[in-house]
Design a protein around this motif. Structure first.
Motif, PDB file in Angstrom:
ATOM      1  N   PRO A  34       0.618  -0.783  -0.073  1.00 39.90           N
ATOM      2  CA  PRO A  34       0.500  -0.141   0.106  1.00 39.90           C
ATOM      3  C   PRO A  34       0.547   1.269  -0.170  1.00 39.90           C
ATOM      4  CG  PRO A  34      -0.138  -1.102   1.833  1.00 39.90           C
ATOM      5  CD  PRO A  34       0.457  -2.075   1.356  1.00 39.90           C
ATOM      6  N   ILE A  35       1.617   1.215   0.564  1.00 44.16           N
ATOM      7  CA  ILE A  35       3.094   2.266   0.500  1.00 44.16           C
ATOM      8  C   ILE A  35       3.372   2.866  -0.934  1.00 44.16           C
ATOM      9  CG2 ILE A  35       4.865   3.369   1.530  1.00 44.16           C
ATOM     10  CD1 ILE A  35       4.551   1.657   3.501  1.00 44.16           C
ATOM     11  N   LEU A  36       3.788   1.952  -1.436  1.00 41.15           N
ATOM     12  CA  LEU A  36       4.102   1.635  -3.012  1.00 41.15           C
ATOM     13  C   LEU A  36       2.666   2.147  -3.606  1.00 41.15           C
ATOM     14  CD1 LEU A  36       6.525  -1.384  -3.589  1.00 41.15           C
ATOM     15  CD2 LEU A  36       6.934   1.283  -3.221  1.00 41.15           C
ATOM     16  N   LEU A  37       2.093   1.681  -3.440  1.00 41.19           N
ATOM     17  CA  LEU A  37       0.933   2.314  -4.104  1.00 41.19           C
ATOM     18  C   LEU A  37       0.512   4.107  -4.022  1.00 41.19           C
ATOM     19  CD1 LEU A  37      -1.509   1.072  -6.729  1.00 41.19           C
ATOM     20  CD2 LEU A  37      -3.125   0.902  -4.570  1.00 41.19           C
ATOM     21  N   ILE A  38       0.244   3.976  -2.545  1.00 43.55           N
ATOM     22  CA  ILE A  38       0.134   5.509  -2.473  1.00 43.55           C
ATOM     23  C   ILE A  38       1.355   6.542  -3.422  1.00 43.55           C
ATOM     24  CG2 ILE A  38      -0.277   6.887  -0.963  1.00 43.55           C
ATOM     25  CD1 ILE A  38      -1.526   5.298   1.087  1.00 43.55           C
ATOM     26  N   ALA A  39       2.840   5.495  -3.208  1.00 43.10           N
ATOM     27  CA  ALA A  39       3.959   6.986  -4.000  1.00 43.10           C
ATOM     28  C   ALA A  39       3.731   7.267  -5.734  1.00 43.10           C
ATOM     29  CB  ALA A  39       5.084   6.116  -3.222  1.00 43.10           C
ATOM     30  N   PHE A  41       0.703   6.078  -7.860  1.00 42.99           N
ATOM     31  CA  PHE A  41      -0.751   6.616  -7.449  1.00 42.99           C
ATOM     32  C   PHE A  41      -0.815   7.967  -7.216  1.00 42.99           C
ATOM     33  CE2 PHE A  41      -1.136   2.555  -8.696  1.00 42.99           C
ATOM     34  CZ  PHE A  41      -1.756   2.105 -10.203  1.00 42.99           C
ATOM     35  N   ILE A  42      -0.216   8.900  -6.125  1.00 40.90           N
ATOM     36  CA  ILE A  42      -0.807  10.146  -5.514  1.00 40.90           C
ATOM     37  C   ILE A  42       0.820  10.744  -5.185  1.00 40.90           C
ATOM     38  CG2 ILE A  42      -1.304  11.412  -3.057  1.00 40.90           C
ATOM     39  CD1 ILE A  42      -3.501   8.475  -3.257  1.00 40.90           C
ATOM     40  N   GLY A  43       1.249  10.228  -4.659  1.00 36.33           N
ATOM     41  CA  GLY A  43       2.788  10.797  -4.740  1.00 36.33           C
ATOM     42  C   GLY A  43       3.810  11.518  -5.381  1.00 36.33           C
ATOM     43  N   VAL A  44       3.834  10.971  -6.453  1.00 37.51           N
ATOM     44  CA  VAL A  44       4.415  10.808  -7.977  1.00 37.51           C
ATOM     45  C   VAL A  44       3.745  11.951  -8.455  1.00 37.51           C
ATOM     46  CG1 VAL A  44       4.905   9.989  -9.724  1.00 37.51           C
ATOM     47  CG2 VAL A  44       5.575   8.770  -7.995  1.00 37.51           C
ATOM     48  N   PRO A  45       2.312  11.963  -9.095  1.00 40.76           N
ATOM     49  CA  PRO A  45       1.549  13.164  -9.526  1.00 40.76           C
ATOM     50  C   PRO A  45       2.032  14.250  -8.805  1.00 40.76           C
ATOM     51  CG  PRO A  45       0.460  11.022  -9.351  1.00 40.76           C
ATOM     52  CD  PRO A  45       2.094  10.647  -8.214  1.00 40.76           C
ATOM     53  N   ILE A  46       1.867  14.680  -7.237  1.00 39.61           N
ATOM     54  CA  ILE A  46       1.971  15.293  -6.501  1.00 39.61           C
ATOM     55  C   ILE A  46       3.303  16.165  -7.174  1.00 39.61           C
ATOM     56  CG2 ILE A  46       2.358  16.364  -4.230  1.00 39.61           C
ATOM     57  CD1 ILE A  46       0.353  14.709  -3.111  1.00 39.61           C
ATOM     58  N   VAL A  47       4.140  14.988  -6.855  1.00 42.47           N
ATOM     59  CA  VAL A  47       6.031  16.116  -6.920  1.00 42.47           C
ATOM     60  C   VAL A  47       5.280  16.705  -8.312  1.00 42.47           C
ATOM     61  CG1 VAL A  47       8.266  15.024  -7.506  1.00 42.47           C
ATOM     62  CG2 VAL A  47       6.760  14.786  -5.771  1.00 42.47           C
ATOM     63  N   LEU A  48       4.924  15.302  -9.079  1.00 42.11           N
ATOM     64  CA  LEU A  48       5.074  15.850 -10.997  1.00 42.11           C
ATOM     65  C   LEU A  48       4.407  17.890 -10.726  1.00 42.11           C
ATOM     66  CD1 LEU A  48       5.015  13.243 -12.975  1.00 42.11           C
ATOM     67  CD2 LEU A  48       6.631  14.132 -12.719  1.00 42.11           C
ATOM     68  N   ALA A  49       2.833  17.566 -10.415  1.00 41.65           N
ATOM     69  CA  ALA A  49       2.628  18.721 -10.728  1.00 41.65           C
ATOM     70  C   ALA A  49       3.404  20.155  -9.635  1.00 41.65           C
ATOM     71  CB  ALA A  49       1.075  18.424  -9.813  1.00 41.65           C
ATOM     72  N   LEU A  50       3.831  19.792  -8.577  1.00 36.88           N
ATOM     73  CA  LEU A  50       4.309  21.069  -8.021  1.00 36.88           C
ATOM     74  C   LEU A  50       5.578  21.654  -9.382  1.00 36.88           C
ATOM     75  CD1 LEU A  50       4.732  22.314  -5.556  1.00 36.88           C
ATOM     76  CD2 LEU A  50       6.524  20.821  -4.736  1.00 36.88           C
ATOM     77  N   GLY A  51       6.719  20.121  -9.049  1.00 40.86           N
ATOM     78  CA  GLY A  51       7.708  20.737 -10.812  1.00 40.86           C
ATOM     79  C   GLY A  51       6.768  21.701 -11.759  1.00 40.86           C
ATOM     80  N   PHE A  52       6.049  21.293 -12.722  1.00 42.09           N
ATOM     81  CA  PHE A  52       5.608  21.674 -13.290  1.00 42.09           C
ATOM     82  C   PHE A  52       5.035  23.061 -12.913  1.00 42.09           C
ATOM     83  CE2 PHE A  52       1.308  22.463 -16.492  1.00 42.09           C
ATOM     84  CZ  PHE A  52       1.941  22.455 -17.438  1.00 42.09           C
ATOM     85  N   SER A  53       4.375  23.282 -11.235  1.00 41.61           N
ATOM     86  CA  SER A  53       3.898  24.768 -11.226  1.00 41.61           C
ATOM     87  C   SER A  53       4.565  25.784 -11.230  1.00 41.61           C
ATOM     88  CB  SER A  53       3.052  24.717  -9.818  1.00 41.61           C
ATOM     89  OG  SER A  53       4.313  24.366  -9.388  1.00 41.61           O
ATOM     90  N   PHE A  54       5.820  25.393 -11.665  1.00 39.00           N
ATOM     91  CA  PHE A  54       7.567  26.003 -11.076  1.00 39.00           C
ATOM     92  C   PHE A  54       7.948  26.232 -12.308  1.00 39.00           C
ATOM     93  CE2 PHE A  54       6.779  24.726  -6.451  1.00 39.00           C
ATOM     94  CZ  PHE A  54       6.924  26.296  -6.452  1.00 39.00           C
ATOM     95  N   GLY A  55       7.173  25.507 -13.548  1.00 33.83           N
ATOM     96  CA  GLY A  55       8.323  25.706 -14.720  1.00 33.83           C
ATOM     97  C   GLY A  55       8.414  24.782 -15.545  1.00 33.83           C
ATOM     98  N   PHE A  56       9.082  23.163 -14.419  1.00 30.42           N
ATOM     99  CA  PHE A  56       9.566  22.350 -14.748  1.00 30.42           C
ATOM    100  C   PHE A  56       8.597  21.835 -15.790  1.00 30.42           C
ATOM    101  CE2 PHE A  56      11.894  23.701 -10.934  1.00 30.42           C
ATOM    102  CZ  PHE A  56      13.172  23.626 -11.072  1.00 30.42           C
TER     103      PHE A  56
END
Length: 314
Positions: A34-39, A41-56
């Protein structure tokens, strides 16, 4: 089983602790999926979205950056262009102000109603109290879409209230597609959970303490303010935080019942992402809502920590 007297005490302790390591490893392996599943499907998209908001805009963000309009790209260092662009837009400022206003007003009404129902059940009870508590949880069993359309029609220009007032030659304001219907819908959808949580906390207050305060001559207001509310404070705080966060990110109620502009950020995000084709600005809105919700969640964490400390778990 007898212990060999020749065996050193340290060796016996190490032997007794040896089976603990496989047990910890087994528990970690069982908790890993479950930790890997959360990381993933939730953690990776959040990191990508945060980077996208800062122009990456590279990597997995490349496609959406190519399709989207008004995308600010980072050149080595993060850029706050999307944030500056959004906060300089008066439409976003109005949407943010409406979101915070609806969340504060609706949460205040929900908690006031929940506390009122809980106090009535605690001090009066009877059939009226049971009816109130039952009516408060009715919205839990009605889909939000249906409730939104019902609220919209109830307060419309040809709705029930205006039709009833017209029978007596009176006028009644039209609330459909206004902030009023958004508040009403938010209260409707949030009241059941808050009522269940708050009333259970108030019911848990020892009756002996209330009777002792009454015997000492304390009036009802003093009993509520000095005994009931402080002892039920943690459930009330938890209900408040959950209600505020839920209203803050709501979509269905403001989408169906709210005005076109200003609107709540949940609807504004959808418009910016799909209708305006500005995904970066939509992501920035999402993180603004997340920042506000994180501040509210900090109060929830504090309430849980205090509850655990009072129970002796911490």
């Amino acid at each position: 089983m007898k212990t060999d007297p020749q065996t050193p005490h340290g060796a016996r302790g190490a032997a007794s602790r040896a089976p603990a390591a496989p047990g910890r490893t087994r528990g970690f392996v069982m908790a890993l999926p479950p930790i890997l599943l959360i990381a993933l499907f939730i953690g990776v998209p959040i990191v990508l979205a945060l980077g996208f908001s800062f122009g990456f805009t590279g990597g997995l963000n490349h496609t959406i950056s190519v399709i989207g309009q008004n995308v600010h790209e980072a050149h080595g260092a993060p850029t706050f262009g999307a944030y500056a662009d959004l906060f300089s837009d008066s439409r976003f400022v109005d949407d943010l102000a409406m979101t915070v206003t609806v969340a504060v007003v609706s949460t205040s009404i929900v908690i006031a109603l929940a506390v009122g129902i809980g106090l009535y059940l605690k001090f009066a009870g009877g059939m009226v109290g049971k009816v109130l508590s039952a009516l408060a949880v009715v919205p839990l069993f009605i889909p939000v879409v249906i409730a939104s359309w019902a609220i919209l029609g109830f307060y419309s220009a040809d709705g029930f209230l205006r039709s009833l007032a017209a029978q007596f030659g009176l006028g009644f304001p039209v609330f459909s597609f206004t902030i009023v219907t958004v508040v009403i819908g938010s209260v409707w959808t949030s009241l059941p959970f808050a009522t269940l949580l708050v009333t259970s906390g108030i019911q848990a207050v020892p009756q002996a303490m209330i009777d002792a305060a009454r015997d000492a001559g304390a009036p009802f207001i003093r009993v509520v303010a000095s005994i009931v509310v402080p002892m039920a404070g943690v459930p009330i705080v938890i209900a408040t935080t959950f209600t505020a966060i839920g209203i803050l990110g709501s979509f269905t109620v403001p989408y169906f019942t709210g005005p076109n502009s200003p609107n709540m950020l949940g609807v504004a995000m959808s418009n910016y992402f799909s209708a305006f084709n500005q995904p970066q600005q939509a992501v920035v809105m999402a993180f603004v809502v997340f920042a506000i919700a994180a501040g509210i969640a900090a109060v929830y964490v504090w309430a849980n920590f205090r509850s655990a400390k009072e129970s002796g778990a911490v």
